[in-house]
Design a protein around this motif. Structure first.
Motif, mmCIF file in Angstrom:
data_model
loop_
_atom_site.group_PDB
_atom_site.id
_atom_site.type_symbol
_atom_site.label_atom_id
_atom_site.label_comp_id
_atom_site.label_asym_id
_atom_site.label_seq_id
_atom_site.Cartn_x
_atom_site.Cartn_y
_atom_site.Cartn_z
ATOM 1 N N LEU A 255 -21.157 31.422 34.661
ATOM 2 C CA LEU A 255 -20.399 31.822 33.479
ATOM 3 C C LEU A 255 -20.340 30.655 32.503
ATOM 4 C CD1 LEU A 255 -18.363 33.656 31.891
ATOM 5 C CD2 LEU A 255 -16.564 32.540 33.232
ATOM 6 N N THR A 256 -20.693 30.915 31.239
ATOM 7 C CA THR A 256 -20.563 29.927 30.175
ATOM 8 C C THR A 256 -19.644 30.503 29.109
ATOM 9 O OG1 THR A 256 -22.810 29.136 30.575
ATOM 10 C CG2 THR A 256 -21.801 28.531 28.474
ATOM 11 N N ILE A 257 -18.594 29.778 28.801
ATOM 12 C CA ILE A 257 -17.649 30.223 27.772
ATOM 13 C C ILE A 257 -18.170 29.752 26.419
ATOM 14 C CG2 ILE A 257 -15.290 30.044 26.915
ATOM 15 C CD1 ILE A 257 -14.456 29.686 29.901
ATOM 16 N N LEU A 258 -18.505 30.712 25.563
ATOM 17 C CA LEU A 258 -19.050 30.407 24.234
ATOM 18 C C LEU A 258 -17.953 30.348 23.181
ATOM 19 C CD1 LEU A 258 -22.157 32.760 24.402
ATOM 20 C CD2 LEU A 258 -22.057 30.315 24.935
ATOM 21 N N ILE B 240 -10.872 28.574 15.585
ATOM 22 C CA ILE B 240 -9.976 27.446 15.337
ATOM 23 C C ILE B 240 -10.723 26.158 15.681
ATOM 24 C CG2 ILE B 240 -7.809 26.322 16.019
ATOM 25 C CD1 ILE B 240 -6.740 29.117 16.723
ATOM 26 N N ASN B 241 -10.603 25.143 14.815
ATOM 27 C CA ASN B 241 -11.158 23.814 15.082
ATOM 28 C C ASN B 241 -12.613 23.846 15.540
ATOM 29 O OD1 ASN B 241 -8.675 22.606 14.458
ATOM 30 N ND2 ASN B 241 -7.951 22.850 16.550
ATOM 31 N N ASN B 242 -13.450 24.564 14.836
ATOM 32 C CA ASN B 242 -14.881 24.663 15.133
ATOM 33 C C ASN B 242 -15.180 25.308 16.480
ATOM 34 O OD1 ASN B 242 -15.794 23.436 12.685
ATOM 35 N ND2 ASN B 242 -15.156 21.465 13.526
ATOM 36 N N GLU B 243 -14.246 26.068 17.011
ATOM 37 C CA GLU B 243 -14.454 26.805 18.255
ATOM 38 C C GLU B 243 -14.314 28.288 17.955
ATOM 39 O OE1 GLU B 243 -12.871 23.565 21.475
ATOM 40 O OE2 GLU B 243 -11.391 24.852 20.500
ATOM 41 N N GLY B 244 -15.173 29.095 18.562
ATOM 42 C CA GLY B 244 -15.260 30.501 18.232
ATOM 43 C C GLY B 244 -14.315 31.396 19.010
ATOM 44 N N THR B 245 -14.448 32.687 18.732
ATOM 45 C CA THR B 245 -13.631 33.696 19.399
ATOM 46 C C THR B 245 -14.405 34.289 20.578
ATOM 47 O OG1 THR B 245 -14.351 35.435 17.863
ATOM 48 C CG2 THR B 245 -12.373 34.199 17.260
ATOM 49 N N ILE C 112 -21.271 38.848 27.095
ATOM 50 C CA ILE C 112 -20.069 39.671 27.102
ATOM 51 C C ILE C 112 -19.303 39.353 25.828
ATOM 52 C CG2 ILE C 112 -17.918 40.227 28.284
ATOM 53 C CD1 ILE C 112 -19.236 39.139 30.844
ATOM 54 N N ASP C 113 -19.181 40.333 24.972
ATOM 55 C CA ASP C 113 -18.563 40.195 23.648
ATOM 56 C C ASP C 113 -19.331 39.173 22.807
ATOM 57 O OD1 ASP C 113 -16.739 42.223 24.086
ATOM 58 O OD2 ASP C 113 -15.090 40.887 24.602
ATOM 59 N N ALA C 114 -19.182 39.284 21.519
ATOM 60 C CA ALA C 114 -19.943 38.431 20.594
ATOM 61 C C ALA C 114 -19.055 38.050 19.422
ATOM 62 C CB ALA C 114 -21.201 39.149 20.108
ATOM 63 N N GLY C 115 -17.992 37.319 19.727
ATOM 64 C CA GLY C 115 -17.031 36.922 18.711
ATOM 65 C C GLY C 115 -17.598 35.960 17.692
ATOM 66 N N SER C 116 -16.759 35.604 16.767
ATOM 67 C CA SER C 116 -17.112 34.704 15.682
ATOM 68 C C SER C 116 -17.627 33.376 16.219
ATOM 69 C CB SER C 116 -15.844 34.475 14.849
ATOM 70 O OG SER C 116 -16.160 34.098 13.563
ATOM 71 N N ALA C 117 -18.752 32.914 15.706
ATOM 72 C CA ALA C 117 -19.413 31.647 16.061
ATOM 73 C C ALA C 117 -20.106 31.687 17.415
ATOM 74 C CB ALA C 117 -18.451 30.468 15.995
ATOM 75 N N SER C 118 -20.176 32.853 18.049
ATOM 76 C CA SER C 118 -20.803 32.919 19.371
ATOM 77 C C SER C 118 -22.305 32.668 19.313
ATOM 78 C CB SER C 118 -20.513 34.256 20.049
ATOM 79 O OG SER C 118 -21.022 35.343 19.312
ATOM 80 N N LEU C 119 -22.969 33.102 18.258
ATOM 81 C CA LEU C 119 -24.412 32.892 18.154
ATOM 82 C C LEU C 119 -24.737 31.402 18.075
ATOM 83 C CD1 LEU C 119 -27.179 34.252 18.036
ATOM 84 C CD2 LEU C 119 -26.950 34.319 15.556
ATOM 85 N N SER D 120 -22.902 28.933 19.224
ATOM 86 C CA SER D 120 -22.609 28.363 20.541
ATOM 87 C C SER D 120 -23.678 28.756 21.559
ATOM 88 C CB SER D 120 -21.230 28.826 21.009
ATOM 89 O OG SER D 120 -20.884 28.210 22.207
ATOM 90 N N LEU D 121 -24.126 30.004 21.511
ATOM 91 C CA LEU D 121 -25.158 30.475 22.435
ATOM 92 C C LEU D 121 -26.430 29.640 22.311
ATOM 93 C CD1 LEU D 121 -26.198 32.588 24.482
ATOM 94 C CD2 LEU D 121 -26.850 34.009 22.520
#
Length: 188
Positions: free
Chosen positions: A3-6, A14-19, A33-40, A42-43
């Motif tokens: 598991l990688t938390i994106l 918040i603070n350059n970290e996504g949802t 699993i889910d594709a919140g803001s900034a996930s791409l 981070s991926l």
């Protein structure tokens, strides 16, 4: 199972970290699993998004789907092997209780919306996934993800207030990923 938390913030980045967005991998299979803001963004630090094998969504709030359109557009434009090969058709599994949200998951030659229901047991790559409806203002589903080969279990609550059904749903889980936040006045 890895598991990688994106992204993990609720509501907005918040603070350059996504949802909310999580990458689960097993046997060379990559499930988003889910594709919140900034996930791409981070991926891309972990995996070329063209290598994704499938996506599954808990619900259609923006903090869980904000990057779906961006992911689709990137897969439409970006090519593998020096620009010659298009990415394979990406299945995006989601419920159909939001017709417009579900319809947006299919993009010709890029992605295909694949419907699930609360009572389904899905086999996606090396994973078996079952669902539980959560306590949320819109239809939302928690996921019990079993890696078939090892029988390791990851439970993702998605967005929810407390429900007694989470206890049996999470029984014998190796990891419980509780996606939660506590904005004052919105504790449920």
């Amino acid at each position: 199972m890895k598991l990688t938390i994106l992204g993990y913030w609720g509501g907005y980045p918040i603070n350059n970290e996504g949802t909310s967005s999580y990458l689960v991998e097993s046997e060379g299979f990559h499930l988003l699993i889910d594709a919140g803001s900034a996930s791409l963004i981070s991926l891309e630090n972990h995996l070329d998004p063209l290598e994704l094998d499938a996506v599954i969504l808990s619900h259609y709030h923006h903090d869980h789907v904000a990057d779906i359109g961006v992911l689709q557009f990137m897969r439409l434009l970006k090519r593998k092997n020096n620009g010659e090969d298009r990415a394979s058709l990406l299945p995006i599994h989601a419920h159909t209780e939001n017709a417009a949200g579900f319809a947006a998951l299919t993009l010709d030659r890029v992605s295909e919306g694949v419907a699930y229901k609360e009572t389904d047991k899905l086999n996606i790559g090396p994973f078996e996934i079952t669902f539980m409806r959560t306590l949320h203002p819109v239809p939302c589903f928690a996921m019990r993800i079993k890696e078939v080969k090892t029988e390791k279990i990851l439970v993702y609550t998605a967005d929810s207030g407390f429900l007694p059904d989470f206890v049996p749903f999470s029984e014998k889980a190796d990891l419980l990923l509780a996606d939660t936040n506590f904005f004052e006045g919105m504790e449920n």
